[in-house]
Scaffold this motif. Structure first.
Motif, PDB file in Angstrom:
ATOM      1  N   ASP A  23       0.841  -1.205   0.000  1.00  0.00           N
ATOM      2  CA  ASP A  23       0.000   0.000   0.000  1.00  0.00           C
ATOM      3  C   ASP A  23       0.875   1.254   0.000  1.00  0.00           C
ATOM      4  O   ASP A  23       0.587   2.234  -0.710  1.00  0.00           O
ATOM      5  N   LEU A  24       1.959   1.245   0.802  1.00  0.00           N
ATOM      6  CA  LEU A  24       2.861   2.390   0.852  1.00  0.00           C
ATOM      7  C   LEU A  24       3.576   2.583  -0.481  1.00  0.00           C
ATOM      8  O   LEU A  24       3.777   3.709  -0.934  1.00  0.00           O
ATOM      9  N   VAL A  25       3.948   1.471  -1.117  1.00  0.00           N
ATOM     10  CA  VAL A  25       4.592   1.552  -2.424  1.00  0.00           C
ATOM     11  C   VAL A  25       3.641   2.161  -3.447  1.00  0.00           C
ATOM     12  O   VAL A  25       4.003   3.048  -4.227  1.00  0.00           O
ATOM     13  N   ALA A  26       2.398   1.687  -3.452  1.00  0.00           N
ATOM     14  CA  ALA A  26       1.411   2.177  -4.415  1.00  0.00           C
ATOM     15  C   ALA A  26       1.163   3.673  -4.252  1.00  0.00           C
ATOM     16  O   ALA A  26       0.936   4.393  -5.231  1.00  0.00           O
ATOM     17  N   ALA A  27       1.233   4.146  -3.008  1.00  0.00           N
ATOM     18  CA  ALA A  27       1.004   5.570  -2.735  1.00  0.00           C
ATOM     19  C   ALA A  27       2.286   6.387  -2.837  1.00  0.00           C
ATOM     20  O   ALA A  27       2.266   7.595  -2.606  1.00  0.00           O
ATOM     21  N   ARG A  28       3.413   5.738  -3.180  1.00  0.00           N
ATOM     22  CA  ARG A  28       4.727   6.375  -3.267  1.00  0.00           C
ATOM     23  C   ARG A  28       5.075   7.096  -1.960  1.00  0.00           C
ATOM     24  O   ARG A  28       5.549   8.224  -1.948  1.00  0.00           O
ATOM     25  N   ARG A  29       4.837   6.405  -0.861  1.00  0.00           N
ATOM     26  CA  ARG A  29       5.093   6.984   0.456  1.00  0.00           C
ATOM     27  C   ARG A  29       6.248   6.304   1.178  1.00  0.00           C
ATOM     28  O   ARG A  29       6.476   6.556   2.359  1.00  0.00           O
ATOM     29  N   ILE A  30       6.975   5.438   0.480  1.00  0.00           N
ATOM     30  CA  ILE A  30       8.103   4.752   1.089  1.00  0.00           C
ATOM     31  C   ILE A  30       9.236   4.677   0.061  1.00  0.00           C
ATOM     32  O   ILE A  30       8.972   4.444  -1.123  1.00  0.00           O
ATOM     33  N   PRO A  31      10.486   4.923   0.460  1.00  0.00           N
ATOM     34  CA  PRO A  31      11.596   4.850  -0.507  1.00  0.00           C
ATOM     35  C   PRO A  31      11.756   3.435  -1.059  1.00  0.00           C
ATOM     36  O   PRO A  31      11.866   2.475  -0.294  1.00  0.00           O
ATOM     37  N   CYS A  32      11.750   3.299  -2.373  1.00  0.00           N
ATOM     38  CA  CYS A  32      11.880   1.978  -2.978  1.00  0.00           C
ATOM     39  C   CYS A  32      12.313   2.122  -4.436  1.00  0.00           C
ATOM     40  O   CYS A  32      12.231   3.201  -5.020  1.00  0.00           O
ATOM     41  N   SER A  33      12.774   1.012  -4.992  1.00  0.00           N
ATOM     42  CA  SER A  33      13.170   0.963  -6.394  1.00  0.00           C
ATOM     43  C   SER A  33      12.648  -0.333  -6.993  1.00  0.00           C
ATOM     44  O   SER A  33      12.596  -1.363  -6.321  1.00  0.00           O
ATOM     45  N   ARG A  34      12.269  -0.271  -8.269  1.00  0.00           N
ATOM     46  CA  ARG A  34      11.824  -1.473  -8.961  1.00  0.00           C
ATOM     47  C   ARG A  34      12.951  -1.930  -9.880  1.00  0.00           C
ATOM     48  O   ARG A  34      13.340  -1.221 -10.807  1.00  0.00           O
ATOM     49  N   VAL A  35      13.504  -3.101  -9.615  1.00  0.00           N
ATOM     50  CA  VAL A  35      14.619  -3.644 -10.381  1.00  0.00           C
ATOM     51  C   VAL A  35      14.245  -5.045 -10.844  1.00  0.00           C
ATOM     52  O   VAL A  35      13.902  -5.906 -10.017  1.00  0.00           O
ATOM     53  N   THR A  36      14.286  -5.244 -12.151  1.00  0.00           N
ATOM     54  CA  THR A  36      13.927  -6.531 -12.775  1.00  0.00           C
ATOM     55  C   THR A  36      12.614  -7.078 -12.227  1.00  0.00           C
ATOM     56  O   THR A  36      12.487  -8.257 -11.914  1.00  0.00           O
ATOM     57  N   GLY A  37      11.638  -6.180 -12.109  1.00  0.00           N
ATOM     58  CA  GLY A  37      10.300  -6.582 -11.714  1.00  0.00           C
ATOM     59  C   GLY A  37      10.069  -6.748 -10.229  1.00  0.00           C
ATOM     60  O   GLY A  37       8.957  -7.075  -9.814  1.00  0.00           O
ATOM     61  N   LYS A  38      11.086  -6.517  -9.410  1.00  0.00           N
ATOM     62  CA  LYS A  38      10.942  -6.689  -7.968  1.00  0.00           C
ATOM     63  C   LYS A  38      11.166  -5.366  -7.248  1.00  0.00           C
ATOM     64  O   LYS A  38      11.978  -4.551  -7.668  1.00  0.00           O
ATOM     65  N   TRP A  39      10.435  -5.177  -6.148  1.00  0.00           N
ATOM     66  CA  TRP A  39      10.625  -3.979  -5.332  1.00  0.00           C
ATOM     67  C   TRP A  39      11.770  -4.215  -4.360  1.00  0.00           C
ATOM     68  O   TRP A  39      11.828  -5.223  -3.672  1.00  0.00           O
ATOM     69  N   LEU A  40      12.690  -3.251  -4.318  1.00  0.00           N
ATOM     70  CA  LEU A  40      13.809  -3.288  -3.381  1.00  0.00           C
ATOM     71  C   LEU A  40      13.795  -2.017  -2.538  1.00  0.00           C
ATOM     72  O   LEU A  40      13.430  -0.939  -3.022  1.00  0.00           O
ATOM     73  N   PHE A  41      14.229  -2.141  -1.284  1.00  0.00           N
ATOM     74  CA  PHE A  41      14.141  -1.041  -0.325  1.00  0.00           C
ATOM     75  C   PHE A  41      15.515  -0.831   0.309  1.00  0.00           C
ATOM     76  O   PHE A  41      15.969  -1.650   1.116  1.00  0.00           O
TER      77      PHE A  41
END
Length: 297
Positions: A23-41
């Motif tokens: 939910d936080l990722v979808a709202a862009r409220r948490i630092p993250c990166s999408r690499v080769t289809g996976k979310w990394l934090f």
């Protein structure tokens, strides 16, 4: 915890449900990166996000604090290091990584923060980190320079290092930066694109706290390679393979933009001496110096 966490690991680290992370990722409220289809934090960004959000996450909140000391914290930059001294700004340098600088800025321990942090998802520099890590704080970011990050190697590049993947394949002794450094955030991102992590490298003991420390480790034979500013290679006459252009910003509270130390530094950037030094160091485009890249609420 690892430096780069997956969704399950970050949920465990924050003690929340994995669904909440999505939910936080979808709202862009948490630092993250999408690499080769996976979310990394990145753990260092998560730590900053947690510590800063607890203090001033409410939109529009203003913190009334005493004036900060005239300290320029955050990332080390050879051109900034030189200009702070030559400008007579009175600023003291405390370079210990971009994210450390943001924490010191938020805590009132510094007037300026040098910042160059890549958002792996969007490819943008600095603004996503400010928005996610310093929500609601009245900060402004002005461009310092667009600079080149490169793979640094000994003169002649005896191991033939040409790509980030070579840092794993050719097994050079690699000097890393601290997790709070923008260069380390970038290295982790670039390695992840090749399915690698810093654990896959033959890293030397300890970390380089500044760009110059990294270059000296290579020059003195204590390491074979590392990721750092092209300007350091120029200063130390090392080999360098450019890998990324990045925007380096100066972040500060809006009120401090008008203080004499900041104004003295920015005025110096309009001189011929500043432009000449940038050209001598190499790896700098200072055409946009002083341009406002972020202006908080």
């Amino acid at each position: 915890m690892r430096e780069m966490m997956n969704t399950r690991e970050v949920a465990e680290y924050l003690r929340i449900k994995e669904r909440k992370v999505y939910d936080l990722v979808a709202a862009r409220r948490i630092p993250c990166s999408r690499v080769t289809g996976k979310w990394l934090f990145p753990k260092s960004l998560i730590d900053l996000w947690v510590s800063s959000g607890a203090e001033y996450a409410e939109p529009g909140l203003r913190l009334d604090r005493p004036a900060p000391p005239p300290v320029a914290a955050g990332s080390h930059d050879p051109l900034l290091d030189w200009a702070v001294r030559e400008s007579g700004s009175g600023l003291a340098l405390r370079a210990d990584g971009s994210l450390d600088g943001l924490r010191r800025l938020a805590g009132g321990e510094a007037m300026l923060c040098g910042l160059h942090v890549l958002d792996g998802d969007s490819g943008a520099y600095n603004v996503p980190m400010i928005e996610q890590g310093l929500p609601g704080l009245d900060v402004v970011a002005v461009e310092w320079a667009v600079r080149t990050q490169a793979l640094l190697a000994a003169p002649g590049n005896p191991l033939g290092i040409r790509t980030v993947a070579d840092l794993a394949a050719r097994r050079p002794r690699v000097v890393l930066r601290q997790p709070d450094a923008g260069a380390q955030v970038l290295l982790v991102h670039l390695l992840a694109k090749d399915g690698l992590t810093p654990a896959d490298l033959a890293a030397v003991d300890g970390v380089a706290r500044t760009e110059l420390d990294l270059g000296l480790a290579i020059l003195e034979g204590r390491a074979d390679a590392g990721l750092g500013a092209l300007a350091v290679a120029t200063q130390l006459k090392l080999d360098a393979v450019p890998v990324q252009e990045e925007r380096f910003d100066l972040v500060m509270r809006r009120r401090d933009y008008f203080e004499p130390p900041v104004q003295a530094l920015l005025a110096f950037t309009r001189t011929d001496a500043f432009r000449k030094r940038a050209a001598e160091l190499g790896g700098y485009d200072v055409a946009g110096v002083g341009a406002v890249r972020f202006n908080g609420p």
